[in-house]
Design a protein around this motif. Structure first.
Motif, PDB file in Angstrom:
ATOM      1  N   ARG A  79      -1.542   9.545  -8.794  1.00  0.00           N
ATOM      2  CA  ARG A  79      -1.667   8.234  -8.175  1.00  0.00           C
ATOM      3  C   ARG A  79      -0.368   7.439  -8.381  1.00  0.00           C
ATOM      4  O   ARG A  79       0.528   7.866  -9.120  1.00  0.00           O
ATOM      5  CB  ARG A  79      -2.886   7.494  -8.732  1.00  0.00           C
ATOM      6  N   TYR A  80      -0.287   6.309  -7.727  1.00  0.00           N
ATOM      7  CA  TYR A  80       0.943   5.516  -7.766  1.00  0.00           C
ATOM      8  C   TYR A  80       1.239   5.038  -9.183  1.00  0.00           C
ATOM      9  O   TYR A  80       0.348   4.580  -9.901  1.00  0.00           O
ATOM     10  CB  TYR A  80       0.816   4.309  -6.834  1.00  0.00           C
ATOM     11  N   ASP A  81       2.506   5.155  -9.587  1.00  0.00           N
ATOM     12  CA  ASP A  81       2.925   4.741 -10.921  1.00  0.00           C
ATOM     13  C   ASP A  81       3.438   3.304 -10.861  1.00  0.00           C
ATOM     14  O   ASP A  81       4.507   3.021 -10.321  1.00  0.00           O
ATOM     15  CB  ASP A  81       4.029   5.683 -11.419  1.00  0.00           C
ATOM     16  N   PHE A  84       0.848  -1.192   0.000  1.00  0.00           N
ATOM     17  CA  PHE A  84       0.000   0.000   0.000  1.00  0.00           C
ATOM     18  C   PHE A  84       0.881   1.239   0.000  1.00  0.00           C
ATOM     19  O   PHE A  84       2.056   1.193   0.360  1.00  0.00           O
ATOM     20  CB  PHE A  84      -0.931   0.019   1.216  1.00  0.00           C
ATOM     21  N   SER A  85       0.293   2.353  -0.419  1.00  0.00           N
ATOM     22  CA  SER A  85       0.942   3.661  -0.321  1.00  0.00           C
ATOM     23  C   SER A  85      -0.070   4.625   0.279  1.00  0.00           C
ATOM     24  O   SER A  85      -1.131   4.201   0.763  1.00  0.00           O
ATOM     25  CB  SER A  85       1.402   4.149  -1.706  1.00  0.00           C
ATOM     26  N   PHE A  86       0.215   5.913   0.231  1.00  0.00           N
ATOM     27  CA  PHE A  86      -0.761   6.863   0.764  1.00  0.00           C
ATOM     28  C   PHE A  86      -2.016   6.934  -0.100  1.00  0.00           C
ATOM     29  O   PHE A  86      -3.022   7.500   0.312  1.00  0.00           O
ATOM     30  CB  PHE A  86      -0.158   8.260   0.984  1.00  0.00           C
ATOM     31  N   PRO A 108      -3.193   8.640 -13.318  1.00  0.00           N
ATOM     32  CA  PRO A 108      -4.018   9.856 -13.344  1.00  0.00           C
ATOM     33  C   PRO A 108      -3.694  10.754 -12.149  1.00  0.00           C
ATOM     34  O   PRO A 108      -3.156  10.297 -11.131  1.00  0.00           O
ATOM     35  CB  PRO A 108      -5.443   9.317 -13.258  1.00  0.00           C
ATOM     36  N   THR A 109      -4.008  12.019 -12.284  1.00  0.00           N
ATOM     37  CA  THR A 109      -3.825  12.962 -11.176  1.00  0.00           C
ATOM     38  C   THR A 109      -5.087  12.995 -10.320  1.00  0.00           C
ATOM     39  O   THR A 109      -6.186  12.721 -10.788  1.00  0.00           O
ATOM     40  CB  THR A 109      -3.518  14.375 -11.690  1.00  0.00           C
ATOM     41  N   TYR A 110      -4.896  13.312  -9.054  1.00  0.00           N
ATOM     42  CA  TYR A 110      -6.041  13.521  -8.167  1.00  0.00           C
ATOM     43  C   TYR A 110      -6.647  14.891  -8.502  1.00  0.00           C
ATOM     44  O   TYR A 110      -5.927  15.876  -8.642  1.00  0.00           O
ATOM     45  CB  TYR A 110      -5.603  13.508  -6.707  1.00  0.00           C
ATOM     46  N   ASP A 111      -7.958  14.935  -8.612  1.00  0.00           N
ATOM     47  CA  ASP A 111      -8.640  16.173  -8.971  1.00  0.00           C
ATOM     48  C   ASP A 111      -8.910  16.990  -7.714  1.00  0.00           C
ATOM     49  O   ASP A 111      -9.893  16.767  -6.993  1.00  0.00           O
ATOM     50  CB  ASP A 111      -9.950  15.850  -9.693  1.00  0.00           C
ATOM     51  N   LEU A 112      -8.050  17.945  -7.436  1.00  0.00           N
ATOM     52  CA  LEU A 112      -8.169  18.745  -6.217  1.00  0.00           C
ATOM     53  C   LEU A 112      -9.326  19.734  -6.265  1.00  0.00           C
ATOM     54  O   LEU A 112      -9.730  20.254  -5.216  1.00  0.00           O
ATOM     55  CB  LEU A 112      -6.849  19.490  -5.965  1.00  0.00           C
TER      56      LEU A 112
END
Length: 442
Positions: free
Chosen positions: A348-350, A177-179, A366-370
């Protein structure tokens, strides 16, 4: 790249690998199985701390109790004269998290808890919830005395949250797992648990560093949960890492994948748990001596951020050692390294092109949509912070969907860990964030 630069980086890679190889067999030393009961109230155990709970006055300041280095979070709370509860929360992917609750302040009445507003505190990487308590004016105590119902979380994989319904923490699968998973699973679980327990419709959230990372991931992937948060306070949020000058980023991030490969090869599962040979040695012999603290005895959480002990009561350093670093997964550290290497982004994790395609439907993560973070957010940041650099804070401020204010700490030397351990934290931060919260009683 110059030969000198390459040699420096290779040195860091070699030392880090050897250090963890030595620590590998110590990862689970002194880990005891915790009860699966959901709640334990520890008010009745305060008498245990009659001798250890003494307060020693030095230069009109309360000297920290050195015995707290070996006490649990719950014991620290009870030893300071506060009520405490221990709760267990199971995430949808089976990780069992331990929460600690201070339902009301010292000398206040239990009967008033029903109307108290819940507030949740989430620590950063390599620590546990005791970081909110180690200072004599720790934020957990300050909020409880202000009338709030204080809940403190522990991220999966740290000292208190190292259980699973099926997986064995001594096996590799547990540490996969990661963050990303912390934000996707841990935070939704604790939000729903706290609200169900208290009967409240909303709660406030305060995060430090990775505690903010987790929150923003949660609201990006589960935007419906924004409605359950009235205010989010972000202390030194770690999101974009592009401008970081912390040693962990500059010297180790370029070799993160190689380091992970070596760790996988030699069987290292946890990253920087507290019970290792080196951490135990430091706890026994280092004390508050500044010469040692800036050389042989520097705790990982300080060496990785390159923070100075600015405005610290040095007597708390051995207590910090007793609890931190508290461990996380190697994959969590790699995820931060990936974000640093990618530039100003929050992704996200690559997993690599092939697995990214299977997991995300595209070859890049993908990027997190802030912009989906629509609850009220206040950011507090320091000018000397090498982890959450001011330019990265400005980038984050422009991306959030409902930022109310970005607040610079007045002290020009304020760094990443000052929010937790500085003797000035109450005056410069806590007293200023409390007016931004809803009233403590409904």
């Amino acid at each position: 790249m110059s030969c000198r630069t390459m040699n420096v980086r290779c040195y860091f890679l070699l030392m880090m690998t050897l250090n963890h190889a030595l620590q590998c067999n110590d990862i689970f030393v002194n880990e005891t199985a915790r009860s699966v009961e959901t709640t334990r109230v520890l008010n009745k155990v305060r008498h245990v701390f009659r001798s250890s709970g003494k307060q020693f006055i030095v230069h009109q300041r309360i000297r920290p109790n050195p015995n707290e280095a070996s006490l649990t979070t719950a014991e620290i709370i009870a030893g300071r004269g506060y009520p405490v509860e221990i709760h267990s929360v199971t995430t949808s992917d089976g990780y069992i998290l331990e929460l600690h609750r201070i339902p009301y302040g010292k000398g206040q009445k239990m009967a008033s808890t029903a109307s108290r507003r819940p507030i949740f505190l989430q620590h950063g990487i390599l620590t546990t919830d005791n970081v909110w308590l180690i200072n004599q004016n720790g934020l957990g105590f300050v909020l409880a005395d202000a009338g709030y119902d204080v809940w403190m979380g522990n991220a999966r994989g740290n000292t208190y949250s190292r259980r699973h319904v099926k997986l064995d923490p001594s096996k590799e699968e547990y540490w996969n797992f990661s963050f990303d998973e912390m934000g996707n699973y841990d935070i939704p679980a604790v939000i729903n648990f706290v609200l169900a327990k208290t009967g409240s419709q909303k709660m406030s959230y305060i995060g430090h560093s990775m505690g903010c990372t987790m929150f923003f991931i949660c609201m990006s992937l589960h935007p419906e949960l924004n409605e359950k948060i009235d205010v989010m306070i972000a202390l030194a949020p770690a999101v974009s890492m592009a401008e970081s000058t912390a040693p962990l980023a500059v010297y180790q991030a370029p070799f993160a994948e190689q380091i992970k490969f070596v760790f996988d090869l030699i069987g290292v599962r946890a990253y920087e748990p507290v019970d290792t040979f080196w951490n135990n040695l430091r706890k026994q012999h280092c004390g508050p001596n500044l010469f040692l603290r800036y050389s042989l005895c520097r705790n990982t959480i300080f060496s990785s951020s390159d923070d100075e002990y600015h405005a610290f009561d040095l007597n708390i350093l051995p207590i910090i050692d007793g609890h931190n670093p508290a461990g996380t997964s190697v994959k969590t550290a790699v995820h931060y390294a990936q974000n640093y290497m990618t530039g100003q982004t929050f992704q996200r994790y690559d997993f690599g092109h092939r697995e990214n395609l299977l997991r995300y439907g595209q070859t890049t993560p993908p990027t997190y949509d802030l912009s989906k973070v629509t609850c009220n957010v206040f950011i507090f940041w320091g000018q000397r912070d090498k982890v959450s650099a001011p330019k990265d804070i400005a980038w984050l401020a422009n991306k959030l969907g409902n930022l109310k204010a970005s607040i610079m700490i007045e002290d020009p030397l304020w760094n990443h860990l000052s929010f937790l351990f500085s003797s000035d934290a109450k005056r410069l931060v806590y007293d200023k964030l409390i007016p931004l919260l809803p009233l403590p009683t409904s």
